[in-house]
Structure formats: C-alpha cells, structure tokens
Design an enzyme around this catalytic site. Structure first.
Site, mmCIF file in Angstrom:
data_model
loop_
_atom_site.group_PDB
_atom_site.id
_atom_site.type_symbol
_atom_site.label_atom_id
_atom_site.label_comp_id
_atom_site.label_asym_id
_atom_site.label_seq_id
_atom_site.Cartn_x
_atom_site.Cartn_y
_atom_site.Cartn_z
ATOM 1 N N CYS B 132 0.622 -1.134 -0.483
ATOM 2 C CA CYS B 132 0.221 0.471 0.036
ATOM 3 C C CYS B 132 1.277 1.326 0.093
ATOM 4 C CB CYS B 132 -0.936 -0.111 1.081
ATOM 5 S SG CYS B 132 -0.192 -0.723 2.626
ATOM 6 N N HIS B 252 -2.569 6.149 4.741
ATOM 7 C CA HIS B 252 -2.034 6.494 4.599
ATOM 8 C C HIS B 252 -1.232 7.776 3.993
ATOM 9 C CE1 HIS B 252 -1.833 2.217 6.080
ATOM 10 N NE2 HIS B 252 -0.868 2.090 4.721
#
Lengths: 349, 349
Positions: B132, B252
């Site tokens: 990710c 994130h």
C-alpha cells in the site's frame, strides 16, 4: 548546583500547558527559589497554582511585576515576550524566553545546554529557548557533529497537540470521543488557532504547524531549519523539515535522515556515540522491539533515540527516530535547565 | 472497457478489511462479472457478504474452488497465496495477488497501472499488487521520473492501522475509548500481531511496521525500497524509508523528499506535472491551507498530493506530502484496476 542563595523567580504564562510544567519542574528540581511569582494575562489572573504544596495566586503580568525578580521564565506567547521581556531586563531580571520572539535575534543566545551552554556568556538579559521540535533533534545530532562533522539533515516530524496549548489537547480529546460516538465535532483550533480553516485532528494527520511562509515551508519548519543552524553553530548545514501534527497528546517524534562528514562509520559506532551523549537515552534494539515512542516518554526529561541504521545507498547517511516530551525537554525543562546553567556559570546577578 | 463478456471472479479473503473493499470496488466499477465466488479460510467460511444487493455465502478456499474462475483477487495473507495462487493458475485463472508472497519474484509483474501497465504482458498467471505505501508514492513520482529522471527518494510514512487488518482498527477504537475513560487496555495486536511485544497505538506513534530485517530496516521499509525500484524500472534509484504506524483508521500519508536529474526546475513546474498525472489529485495551495489529509481521503480512489516545495539547499531536491486510502488505491482499487487493465489488454483468457 551551588545553592548558597535563593532566587526570586517569575513564571510568565503560569496557567498555560508549558507554564504548569515549568512550575512542576522547578519543584522537581528543587530549584533554589526565595520567592516565586506566577504571572499571566489579565484573563487568567486570579487563578491559583500549586508549588510545593502551597497555593499561589496568579497575578497579571505588568512591567512592575518584575521589580526584584532575578530570573523570569516566559511562556505566554510572542507578543507578551516582546512587550514585557525588555521591561523585566530593565529591572535587572534575566529572561529565559520560550517563544519565538527573540530566537533569531543576533544578540540573543538560543540555547540547548547540552549543545551550546557557552553561548550563555554572551547574553544581554534575554536567552531564548528554542522550538520544541528543534531541541530534541539537536541534542541527538550534536555528538555526531562534534565527532564527524554534519553535512545534511532531512527531518519529518510527528508532533503532539500539546505543542499548540492546553486548548488543543482538549480539542483532540473531545473530538476523538465525539467521533467514536458517531457525533459531529466542529474543529475550532487546529492546525492554527488564528487561521481561517480548522481541520479534524482526531484519527488524522495535519501537515501544517504554524502559518505558511512564501517559500512553501511553514513557520514551524523554518524554525527547525534556522534554529538548528544557530544552536549548532553550523550556518552552512543543509537542513530541511516537514512538520506534521498528530492525534497524540504529548510527545514529539522525529524521523531524521542525516549525513556526516566521514565514511566507513558503522551504525554501531553512531549508536554508541549518541547513547553516551548528555541528555540522551538510547532505546535501540530491534530484536527486542525496543525503540522510543511518544506515549512512553511523557513526564521524562530525556531525549530518546532509536532506530539508528545506516542508509543503504549513502556511505555517509544514517536514519534515526528521536522522541521527547515536548512540554519538558521541548519547553519547561530546557528553560529551567538554562536557568540552572546560568546559576552554575555565575551569570545571574 | 469492452464488456462483451462477463468473467467468473473470485475474491480470496472476502471477509477481511481489503476483501470487503474489493467486493465494494467491483460493484462500484460495475466490473463485468458473470459469477462471483467469495472465498476465505475455513474459519470465516459460512459468513455472508453483499454484492449488488445480493447475499453471497463465503466458502472455504480450496484448490477446487478455482475451477472455471477467470480472475482471482487474493488478499488472505502470504501463506494462502503461496498455497493457492499456483492452484488457481493451474486451473486457468489469472491471479492478482495483494500479498508480499510473489512481489519480488522475477517472473511476476508488480504492477501499478498508472506506472507500469505494460509489464502485465509478461505475466505467467500471477500479477502482484504492491504494498500500500509503495503504490501511492510511485504514482506521484512516476511523472517526475519520466520527465526529469529520478535520483534519490527519502520517505517517512504516517500509516493507518487498517493496513494491519480489521482487528487492528478495532484495537485502535477500543483502546482509544478506554484511555479517554481512564481505563486500562492491554495492546494485543499492534505493531505486529505475531510479534512478542505489543504497544499502545491510541495517542501514540509506533516506528515499526512488520518485522525487523538484519540491516535495521523493517520488512515494510524494505518493501517500499525494493518494490519502488522494481515498479519504476529504476534498479539504481536511491530509496530509503522509515515506516511509522499512527492512530489513524484509514489513509496513509507520506513525507517524501526526492531529487530529480535536472536543475533549474521550479516547484510550480513540479506541481503542474504531478497534478496532470493519471490517478493524482493535486491539493496544493498553502495560502488557502489546502493540502491532503488522511481523514479526508477515505473512500476515494485517487492519490492526493500537496505541500510540494523546493528544497532550500539542493537545486535538484523537492519535498511533497502524499496521501491515499490504503484500502483502495493501496489495495482493493489497485487490484481491481489491474484486473480491468488485463481485460483491456486482452490478457484474460
């Protein structure tokens, strides 16, 4: 510290997040105090604070408040320091100022005792306490600079809300609870109280601390850049910073990449050097999952360093993770430590 | 996308945080599906999931589950992928694997469609979906690499707990509430479920994601380093990463310093180039406090980029802040996007 005499100490901003820690730190250190004056804005005057079990009423800070004061610790915002620090000096006090008002003034020493205590000799009544995020970083970098020379620093910060004051801590807590309860909570303080827009801090990360400068960096980032060069006496040092506010109450963390002016140095040598430095506690053992974290540094005066490792591409490059209580070493403790050092050096009249 | 036919799609790990997002993304994209098989471990089999209003029972994944499957999206952990992905391929399926099991395998393309879709032509049945934190960074860096060449990247991450699964999200929420209520909450999952020590994540920052390697970097950090080089076809690129887990549910963030292979380029030129890149939404206007933040990116497929500014010392250096929904572009959406691209390129039998 020689304790032949006690000093008249004033804490300006006594009701704030840092002011409260200053009073506690003076008590913890058994600072040689003959009289303690707690001062604040008119708004907070009349509140009470406790020092060594005694209740002291907080008074409004005026120029006259500083008559007879030996040491004044300021932490009530830049405008208060600009107005009243010269008044305190005029009346014979030595000022340790925890705002950005005088930090970059050529005539004002900007001091982290582990790094540049000798700069105190050149004071003209005011000593500036650096920005919280700067202090913990230079404590960790100084031994490397001394031994190898330092060429470049790139830091990304993970900063706690208490750096923005007690109201920001309350905002984080209230907003977090509201979101967990599925309620709305309108942000009113962070990232910058006086700014036009406010953003959710709970379960978020805000890449803005203080206002933006023309060059795209924030004032907080420029403080880290400029103060680091001044404190370390390295005007040519390459420094860059990205400062980010986190949903953490207290404890700033920093991911620091740095390049030294020496090749062939191992991570173990860097660990050993940093671990032996004054003010540093090394917490660095990956095999035992040992590294510093903000939640576990609260209430401690030290700078905690870990995750030291050599860059995989640059023979001079290293990475480390630096954590400290932003209200203590980042503010109250560094200020009191400056005051203690001034006494040790015989610089308090 | 040509929709002449529908495909038999299997989602492996259908009850997990990413699996749920995969099912939702297939629905949102109106993916050409003739049959949808939802698979999981024996433990989760029997649970139900909803696709386009229809309840589908999740079945235990076995080699035979893949009979007749055209496209299998795996996100049930590395060991499941290692055991079952070859079985799926043997039965004629093309596998898009969202674990680290095959990412660095020379015979397996590691694909972010905006960056290296053409690598899909070299597949041998398995395509790996990158980590990710890698995906969102390479989407933002690729236009710079194409136009100027890229020499060096130093990234510090601010990663959400959903990257560690739904149980980690529950741990964050439960622990946060407990701490606000002044209660104890024993950490049991983060930073690494199988690790010996677990630390508080609420109001904290943990500088460990995944296990430590011998060189002092974590596996997550090495994933970012190695995957970035592979995806961008830049084996000589200098990359360093520090990966940190935050008390953020989803989204994130990354503080990225990079050096391009060109001088005299302005921040405005970089903004314009990155803003025009596929998959990127530029949110960059300091005067309006416009920058990306994780709390505001949830549920969106894009990579959000802001805080682009030129380094003050290095003529080739820049800083930026990159945010994306780690469950979508970081996982489910990138996997579905790979599947869509495979169909577009005529690579699904």
């Amino acid at each position: 510290m020689p304790q032949e005499r006690g000093f008249h100490v004033a804490v300006v901003g006594a009701t704030g997040a840092v002011g409260q820690q200053m009073i506690q730190t003076l008590e913890n250190r058994d600072f040689p105090i003959s009289k303690l004056s707690l001062l604040s804005s008119a708004r907070s005057a009349g509140k009470k604070a406790v020092y060594k079990g005694q209740e002291i009423t907080v008074e409004e800070a005026t120029p006259e408040s500083f008559e007879g004061v030996d040491i004044a610790l300021f932490s009530a915002g830049g405008s208060v320091s600009k107005a009243l620090a010269p008044e305190a000096v005029k009346r014979g006090a030595i000022v340790v100022d925890n705002t950005s008002a005088f930090r970059m003034d050529e005539n004002v020493p900007l001091v982290v005792p582990e790094v540049n205590a000798s700069d105190l000799h050149n004071h003209n009544g005011i000593i500036a306490n650096p920005n919280c995020s700067t202090i913990q970083m230079v404590v960790a970098l100084e031994p490397l600079s001394q031994k190898f020379g330092l060429k470049k620093v790139i830091v990304s910060t993970y900063q706690a809300v208490s750096g923005a004051g007690a109201a920001a801590v309350a905002e984080l807590n209230d907003q977090t609870r509201a979101i967990l309860d599925g309620k709305e909570a309108e942000p009113k303080i962070l990232p910058v109280g006086s700014g036009e827009k406010h953003y959710q801090i709970a379960f978020n990360a805000i890449p803005q601390i203080d206002k933006f400068e023309e060059n795209g960096f924030t004032f907080e980032e420029m403080k880290m850049i400029n103060e680091t060069k001044k404190i370390m006496h390295l005007p040519e040092l390459q420094v860059a910073a990205t400062c980010v506010r986190l949903p953490v109450g207290t404890g700033h963390s920093e991911s620091v990449y740095f390049e030294i002016d020496a090749e062939g140095i191992s991570a173990e040598e860097v660990k050993s050097l940093v671990g032996d430095a004054p003010g540093v506690v090394l917490q660095d053992n990956p095999s035992e999952q040992l590294y510093p974290m903000p939640a576990y540094c609260v209430g401690k005066n030290d700078v905690f360093v870990g995750r030291i490792r050599k860059d995989l591409d640059n023979e001079n490059g290293f990475h480390m993770w630096v954590v400290s209580d932003n209200l203590l070493k980042g503010a109250a403790w560094n200020s009191v430590q400056i005051a203690e050092t001034l006494i040790d050096l015989g610089l308090v009249k």
